[in-house]
Design a protein around this motif. Structure first.
Motif, short mmCIF file in Angstrom:
data_model
loop_
_atom_site.label_atom_id
_atom_site.label_comp_id
_atom_site.label_asym_id
_atom_site.label_seq_id
_atom_site.Cartn_x
_atom_site.Cartn_y
_atom_site.Cartn_z
N THR A 129 67.77 8.16 45.89
CA THR A 129 68.66 7.04 46.16
C THR A 129 68.92 6.91 47.65
N VAL A 130 69.16 8.01 48.32
CA VAL A 130 69.39 7.99 49.77
C VAL A 130 68.21 7.37 50.49
N HIS A 131 67.01 7.69 50.06
CA HIS A 131 65.80 7.23 50.76
C HIS A 131 65.38 5.82 50.41
N HIS A 132 65.75 5.31 49.24
CA HIS A 132 65.16 4.04 48.78
C HIS A 132 66.15 2.94 48.40
N ALA A 133 67.44 3.18 48.49
CA ALA A 133 68.43 2.16 48.11
C ALA A 133 68.37 0.98 49.06
N HIS A 134 68.82 -0.17 48.57
CA HIS A 134 68.82 -1.41 49.33
C HIS A 134 70.14 -1.64 50.06
N CYS A 135 71.00 -0.64 50.08
CA CYS A 135 72.30 -0.73 50.74
C CYS A 135 72.72 0.69 51.15
N PRO A 136 73.81 0.83 51.87
CA PRO A 136 74.30 2.18 52.21
C PRO A 136 74.58 2.99 50.95
N VAL A 137 74.46 4.31 51.09
CA VAL A 137 74.66 5.24 49.97
C VAL A 137 75.65 6.32 50.40
N ALA A 138 76.58 6.63 49.52
CA ALA A 138 77.48 7.77 49.72
C ALA A 138 77.13 8.81 48.66
N VAL A 139 76.87 10.03 49.10
CA VAL A 139 76.60 11.14 48.19
C VAL A 139 77.83 12.04 48.21
N VAL A 140 78.44 12.20 47.04
CA VAL A 140 79.71 12.92 46.93
C VAL A 140 79.47 14.30 46.34
N ARG A 141 79.98 15.30 47.03
CA ARG A 141 79.91 16.68 46.52
C ARG A 141 81.10 16.93 45.60
N SER A 142 80.89 17.76 44.60
CA SER A 142 82.01 18.04 43.68
C SER A 142 82.93 19.08 44.28
#
Length: 142
Positions: A129-142
């Motif tokens: 998702t980080v590499h291929h999304a069409h918009c900014p991406v937030a990756v949330v750690r638990s």
């Protein structure tokens, strides 16, 4: 209206991503779209089993629906004024999220999911998702 997309799979990582996504959607005055993808295990596609029981297909879809329903309820509880919609998609999780990113202002995913490699810092879905999304991406750690 602007939309924040969050992927959910029933994991604790997805719960944290949902909380972040709901907060971001409210802050940005955006809608929240909760997405869960489902599909049959890879071996079933390759003819490794003689036939797929229709009740098994239904069970996978129902689990995805439950994940979305639970996430929508939680988001509405945390942010009552937030407009929240759900989507259940029969597809690979990363493809479903990437498709939903086309009209989103932000995609939020957990850094891990229900995959079997717990030692990885990021799961395959969040990494793709980080590499291929069409918009900014937030990756949330638990």
């Amino acid at each position: 209206m602007a939309t924040v997309v969050v992927g959910v799979d029933g994991s604790s990582y997805a719960d944290k991503a949902l909380e972040f996504a709901a907060q971001e959607a409210e802050f940005r005055g955006a809608n929240l779209r909760v997405v869960s993808a489902w599909g049959l295990p890879i071996g079933m596609h390759a003819g490794a089993t003689p036939a797929v029981n229709p009740s098994l297909i239904t069970a996978f879809e129902e689990l995805a629906c439950q994940n979305v329903d639970r996430a929508i309820s939680k988001a509405r509880h945390l942010h009552p004024s937030l407009k929240v919609e759900g989507r259940v998609v029969m597809d690979q999780p990363v493809k479903a999220i990437l498709d939903q990113s086309r009209d989103a202002i932000l995609v939020v995913v957990g850094n891990r999911g229900l995959g079997g490699f717990a030692s990885l810092l990021m799961g395959s879905v969040s990494q793709q998702t980080v590499h291929h999304a069409h918009c900014p991406v937030a990756v949330v750690r638990s």
